[in-house]
Scaffold this active site. Structure first.
Site, PDB file in Angstrom:
ATOM      1  N   GLY A   1       0.820  -1.194   0.000  1.00  0.00           N
ATOM      2  CA  GLY A   1       0.000   0.000   0.000  1.00  0.00           C
ATOM      3  C   GLY A   1       0.855   1.246   0.000  1.00  0.00           C
ATOM      4  N   PRO A   2       0.229   2.407  -0.207  1.00  0.00           N
ATOM      5  CG  PRO A   2      -1.385   4.069  -0.352  1.00  0.00           C
ATOM      6  CD  PRO A   2      -1.204   2.596  -0.476  1.00  0.00           C
ATOM      7  N   PRO A   3       2.525   4.927   1.192  1.00  0.00           N
ATOM      8  CG  PRO A   3       4.448   6.110   0.638  1.00  0.00           C
ATOM      9  CD  PRO A   3       3.173   5.613   0.052  1.00  0.00           C
ATOM     10  N   GLY A   4       2.255   5.613   4.704  1.00  0.00           N
ATOM     11  CA  GLY A   4       1.439   6.251   5.719  1.00  0.00           C
ATOM     12  C   GLY A   4       0.099   5.607   5.990  1.00  0.00           C
ATOM     13  CB  VAL A   5      -1.970   3.009   4.448  1.00  0.00           C
ATOM     14  CG1 VAL A   5      -2.245   3.986   3.326  1.00  0.00           C
ATOM     15  CG2 VAL A   5      -0.985   1.933   4.007  1.00  0.00           C
ATOM     16  N   GLY A   6      -0.204   2.640   7.490  1.00  0.00           N
ATOM     17  CA  GLY A   6      -0.119   1.847   8.717  1.00  0.00           C
ATOM     18  C   GLY A   6       0.456   0.458   8.551  1.00  0.00           C
ATOM     19  CE  LYS A   7       3.548  -0.064   3.273  1.00  0.00           C
ATOM     20  NZ  LYS A   7       3.109   1.333   3.205  1.00  0.00           N
TER      21      LYS A   7
ATOM     22  CB  SER B   1      -4.437   3.388 -16.512  1.00  0.00           C
ATOM     23  OG  SER B   1      -3.506   4.269 -15.920  1.00  0.00           O
TER      24      SER B   1
ATOM     25  CE  LYS C   1      -5.408   4.244 -12.054  1.00  0.00           C
ATOM     26  NZ  LYS C   1      -5.561   3.478 -13.302  1.00  0.00           N
TER      27      LYS C   1
END
Length: 779
Positions: free
Chosen positions: A360-366, A683, A726
């Site tokens: 996932g993108p940075p900062g989502v809590g991984k 895309s 998106k």
């Protein structure tokens, strides 16, 4: 011809600190270890090694005295150079010293914790004659041959024997190697004349040869067998019981201590056998040799690895669910997967640890999610970052043949955690590098394969270790850089970005309380209004996660904390006005909302490792040579999408009410702003085609309509990835209508209802459907 031997002169101070020696004598040009147990002594040696590193060693006349007076010492001592200072685990210290020169001691006085004396260096000089040379060569050859056949000698001593022609130095070397008592060693040290000293040593040497000749021949190999005996540790029976050692012998005491640790380490039988063989090898080494330190360090790692130490899992599923909900908002799929793991482990134990990959993108809590999993399971938590790792040895260790070899990061961290079943997080697995030092990603294949990692072998340890009980978690921003073979071993769980409402909830539940505590405002009645948090989210951050949001909240808290600390009136409520006052002018604008309808410009949607984003595809035409110009740091796939879009329009020019010869009159220039940022992927195909058709028909595209989808030469629209990211990006930008491929309809189930309500989602299968919506025919 007559010449003379003359020893080397050293630059020595007039007065020097001396330590008393009870059970040993240090000779010049010989390296030997000294052991001390007091903290005061350790402080003294630390100070000496920082200065000139010189220290004196002098023997006691009576070794039994615990508190000797100046009259109880010899009058001849040795000035030594401190080579190494090692702090031992039992709070003692081992000092490695090298003898430099004999000295006479005068005016010896007590100076805590040791003694000081005036010194006069002994400069040895003796006339070299043919007789003395023959005597030195004969004694040296006999000495080397006899000792090598009776017991192993270190390589350092054998090399010294080959190069020695000085009778005094040969005598000192023989005195160290022979089994002499303290009194005999004292007598040899006090003998200043080199030839007299060599004769005395040879006398003791002859007595030792006679004594050893009465021993059974089978105890000591000779000839070629002697060399094999020295090199091959298996030739001696492995050490499995403690040796009978004097209490004052630190070297053998250390061997017995290691023996006890091997027995209690809980090693598998094969690993224990390797440890016993290494210990037997260590016992025969000279403590001053470099190989001794290598072997000792290896055994230290073997006995401190948690072979059978495990933490007990807390299998209370209700508690685990409560812990996960306390630490993280939403992320239901991840939480369900952890509860599934606990449920299976509760029903079937032992079980193989899964290999989870959070993407996932940075900062989502991984990363923080890994800590929560460890807390829910009550396991130890380990985290290592793989970003920028380029050396395979970082993962699997160096072989012990290399200087400074160490185990790999996996075994080092497990040893540090003191548990064989931790939660082990490998952060940023997509950032691993590769160069001439190997491929670290390939080194992870064995560790991250549940079918192989029961016998993971680190190159340094060279014995198998069971990793099946470890819960491995990897994190990545994107999957594309991860090698397929490694990705195949992992269970991928996607963590999408957050909506504005979710960010607001996370801010009130987690971020604001944490930042108030970290900035000393836990007891301060500071409060944020929902509108203030929404303003920070919309106007001061642009991200899929909440990392920047927390930074902005931290900035507000710091400014309030400054006012509190200075005794000035501080804000108690942060509203929209206070946000702008504390954080300054807004940093981000809703791009689409600020735009207007323009000819030749369409809005596309893109997915990046930082989340979703919008793209403005701009086109222009000019008189030219029938060319297609592409700019904006586009990748090969995006360039091909642009060429396919233009080819479709050219092939269908008549049905689109265009001149069939437009391409012969105009150059078409397609540009995507933010030219310094690389862009790639298929895309943007329908957005590029729409922008080109808008340019050629001189008809604007509605600015509040965004689109994503891959375009084929036949006009079909193929599905794309990153739909949720998106749509969240489109919502942040103020888009009202989003055009999506029909085949992505099933992905809309993951989209929050509030996002669907705010925007109109149009599903299409053909590019003509798009154009009918955004470029309708003119009346």
């Amino acid at each position: 011809m007559k010449t003379s031997y003359k020893s080397e002169s050293h630059s020595l101070p007039q007065r020097l600190l001396f330590v008393p020696l009870r059970d040993t004598i240090i000779f010049p040009y010989v390296v030997a270890p000294l052991f001390f147990s007091s903290e005061e002594a350790l402080a003294v040696f630390n100070q000496i090694i920082l200065e000139d590193g010189l220290i004196g060693c002098v023997g006691q006349r009576d070794p039994t005295l615990n508190d000797p007076q100046p009259k109880d010492f010899l009058t001849v001592g040795t000035v030594c150079k401190m080579v190494q200072l090692v702090k031992l685990p039992n709070k003692g210290a081992k000092v490695l010293v090298e003898g430099l020169s004999r000295v006479f001691l005068d005016n010896l006085t007590r100076e805590s914790p040791y003694y000081k004396a005036d010194i006069r260096e002994v400069i040895e000089s003796h006339e070299r004659t043919s007789l003395s040379e023959i005597l030195v060569q004969s004694i040296g050859t006999l000495f080397r041959t006899s000792l090598a056949s009776g017991k192993p000698l270190s390589d350092e001593i054998l090399k010294s024997l080959d190069n020695l022609d000085h009778p005094g130095r040969l005598a000192d070397l023989m005195a160290v190697t022979l089994h002499l008592g303290i009194k005999d060693q004292q007598e040899i040290l006090e003998t200043v004349d080199p030839l007299d000293r060599l004769k005395k040593v040879f006398h003791h040497f002859s007595r030792e040869i006679q004594a050893s000749s009465s021993k059974p021949r089978s105890l000591y190999p000779s000839g070629r067998e002697a060399g094999k005996f020295q090199r091959d540790p298996v030739s001696r029976p492995p050490l499995k019981g403690p040796r009978e050692t004097p209490e004052d012998d630190p070297g053998l005491a250390e061997i017995n201590e290691l023996l006890g640790k091997i027995r209690t380490a809980g090693m598998p039988s094969k690993v224990q056998e390797v440890a016993f063989k290494e210990l037997s090898r260590l016992e025969r080494m000279n403590p001053i040799s470099a190989e001794y330190t290598v072997s000792r360090t290896y055994l230290d790692y073997l006995v401190t690895i948690p072979w059978n130490k495990k933490t007990v899992d807390n299998l209370d599923l209700n508690r685990a669910q409560r812990v996960l909900n306390e630490d993280h908002y939403d992320l239901e799929k991840v939480k369900d997967r952890i509860l599934e793991f606990l449920a299976v482990k509760k029903l079937k134990d032992p079980m193989k640890g899964p290999i989870l990959c959070f993407v996932g993108p940075p900062g989502v809590g991984k990363t923080s999610l890994g800590r929560s999993i460890a807390r829910a399971l009550e396991r130890k938590f380990i985290r290592i970052s793989l970003g920028g790792v380029r050396d395979e040895a970082e993962i699997r260790g160096h072989r012990r043949t290399y200087v400074g070899a160490l185990p790999g990061r996996i075994m080092q961290e497990i040893r540090r955690a003191e548990s064989s079943n931790p939660v082990f997080m490998l952060d940023e697995v997509d950032k691993i590098g590769q160069d001439i030092r190997g491929d670290p990603a390939a080194a992870l294949l064995e560790a991250l394969d549940p079918e192989q990692n029961f016998s993971f072998t680190d190159h340094y340890l060279d014995v198998p270790f069971d990793l099946q009980h470890v819960l491995f978690i990897t994190t990545a921003n994107t999957l594309s850089p991860i090698p397929p073979a490694l990705l195949d071993r992992m269970e991928v769980i996607h963590l999408p970005g957050y909506t504005e409402e979710e960010k607001g909830t996370i801010a009130f539940q987690f971020l604001i309380p944490r930042q108030k505590e970290e900035n000393g405002l836990k007891e301060h009645p500071l409060a944020f209004t929902p509108d203030a948090v929404a303003k920070i989210v919309r106007e001061y951050t642009r991200e899929a996660g909440v990392r920047s949001l927390e930074k902005e909240i931290a900035t507000v808290c710091r400014k309030v904390a400054k006012d509190v600390a200075m005794g000035q009136p501080s804000k108690r409520e942060i509203d929209e006005t206070a946000v702008e006052e504390l954080l300054g002018p807004r940093k981000h604008f809703r791009e689409v909302a600020q735009e207007k309808d323009r000819i030749g410009v369409a809005t596309g949607l893109a997915w990046t490792e930082n989340g979703g984003d919008i793209l403005f595809i701009e086109t222009s035409k000019m008189k030219g040579e029938k060319g297609l110009i592409l700019t904006g740091s586009l990748g090969d796939v995006m360039k091909e999408s642009a060429q396919a879009a233009l080819s479709y329009i050219r092939a269908n020019a008549s049905s689109l009410n265009l001149s069939e010869h437009f391409h012969q009159e105009w150059d078409i220039h397609i540009h995507i702003p933010a030219g310094a940022t690389p862009k790639d992927g298929p895309s943007a195909g329908i957005a590029i085609a729409t922008a080109v058709l808008s340019l050629l028909k001189d008809q604007p595209v509605p600015h509040d309509v965004a689109m994503t989808g891959e375009l084929t030469l036949s006009g079909r629209i193929l599905p794309v990835g990153g739909i949720k990211e998106k749509l969240l990006a489109a919502r942040r930008a103020g888009v009202k209508t989003v055009i999506l491929p029909k085949k992505n309809e099933e992905h809309l189930a993951d989209i929050p209802d509030d996002v669907k309500k705010e925007m109109t989602l149009v599903l299409v299968e053909d590019i003509r459907e798009v154009w009918d919506l955004v470029l309708p025919p003119r009346n």
